[in-house]
Design a protein around this motif. Structure first.
Motif, short mmCIF file in Angstrom:
data_model
loop_
_atom_site.label_atom_id
_atom_site.label_comp_id
_atom_site.label_asym_id
_atom_site.label_seq_id
_atom_site.Cartn_x
_atom_site.Cartn_y
_atom_site.Cartn_z
N ASP A 39 8.61 9.55 11.39
CA ASP A 39 7.90 10.29 10.34
C ASP A 39 6.91 11.28 10.96
O ASP A 39 6.61 12.32 10.38
CB ASP A 39 7.14 9.32 9.44
N ARG A 80 -1.29 3.93 10.00
CA ARG A 80 -0.07 4.56 9.49
C ARG A 80 1.13 3.66 9.73
O ARG A 80 2.01 3.52 8.86
CB ARG A 80 0.16 5.93 10.14
N ALA A 85 4.87 3.68 8.29
CA ALA A 85 5.36 4.89 8.96
C ALA A 85 6.03 4.56 10.30
O ALA A 85 5.67 3.59 10.98
CB ALA A 85 4.22 5.87 9.18
#
Length: 246
Positions: A39, A80, A85
């Protein structure tokens, strides 16, 4: 067993990804596919990494992550990953954590219950060891030596007592200085190799004694990434040589 790893399941992924040290053909298929799946890609130098991503048609957003901001960015990165992610870390060349940023992120990830996935590849370290022609059954890696003279001299004193081949990374602007320092402290007869621009167009491997390579270094200008491999002569080896030639 790492007790920190038996925490809450993590839905994201943290990838530590090796990239070529020069020749882009050394990029692994696994590294390419992993980068495409991310990502976001953390890059030591986004300008440098952009060239790599464009070459392999990888269209993933990047963010800067380097030695000057890693302490401030690491928590954000791990949050994250914990949120789901897929994050990839690359440096300018070779493998993160090996004389490059990455150690802090890996350490803190493990503490947070995140198991980093390592995507291995070409390494300037193993290239230098193999190309040097020096004993490689055991070797020590010293990375970049300190710049300040006192700490630098102390580190070279450690190298003198290693009893095995030693790999040092050095800026081309300090290669001649390093070889002279090694020659002065380890002795001119110690075998050595200088590996320059590994895997690149102007790849070069110079082999000889420290005295020979130090003298050569003074007569030329150096460009490109350099690694120096030296095998300090131990007292036992010196005694054996003296007995052999007496």
């Amino acid at each position: 067993m790492n007790l920190n790893s038996v925490a809450t399941p993590v839905s994201g992924e943290l990838y530590i990804i090796s990239t070529p040290i020069g020749n882009l053909d050394d990029m692994t298929l696994r590294a390419i596919e992993t980068l495409k799946s991310c990502d976001i890609i953390l890059a030591e130098d986004t300008r440098h990494t952009r060239i790599l991503l464009q070459h392999f048609q990888i269209n993933v957003p990047m963010a800067a992550y380097h030695a000057f901001n890693e302490h401030g960015k690491t928590g954000e990165v791990l949050n994250r990953v914990l949120a789901g992610a897929k994050v990839g870390l690359v440096t300018d060349a070779g493998t993160p954590c090996v004389a490059d940023p990455g150690f802090l992120l890996v350490r803190e990830a493990v503490k947070a219950g995140i198991e980093p996935k390592i995507i291995p590849g070409v390494s300037a370290l193993t290239f230098a060891v193999a190309a040097s022609g020096l004993p490689s059954d055991r070797f020590a890696f010293y990375g970049f030596l300190p710049v300040k003279s006192g700490r630098r001299s102390a580190r070279i004193a450690e190298i003198k007592n290693e009893g095995k081949s030693v790999v040092i990374f050095e800026s081309p602007y300090r290669v001649a200085k390093l070889l002279k320092e090694l020659c002065d402290q380890l002795g001119g007869e110690a075998p050595c190799a200088v590996i320059r621009e590994a895997t690149k167009i102007h790849e070069e491997v110079l082999r000889g004694t420290l005295a020979e390579l130090s003298a050569l270094a003074e007569k030329r200008s150096w460009k490109g990434e350099c690694a120096v491999v030296v095998h300090p002569i131990s007292e036992d080896e010196q005694k054996l040589d003296d007995m052999t030639f007496s």
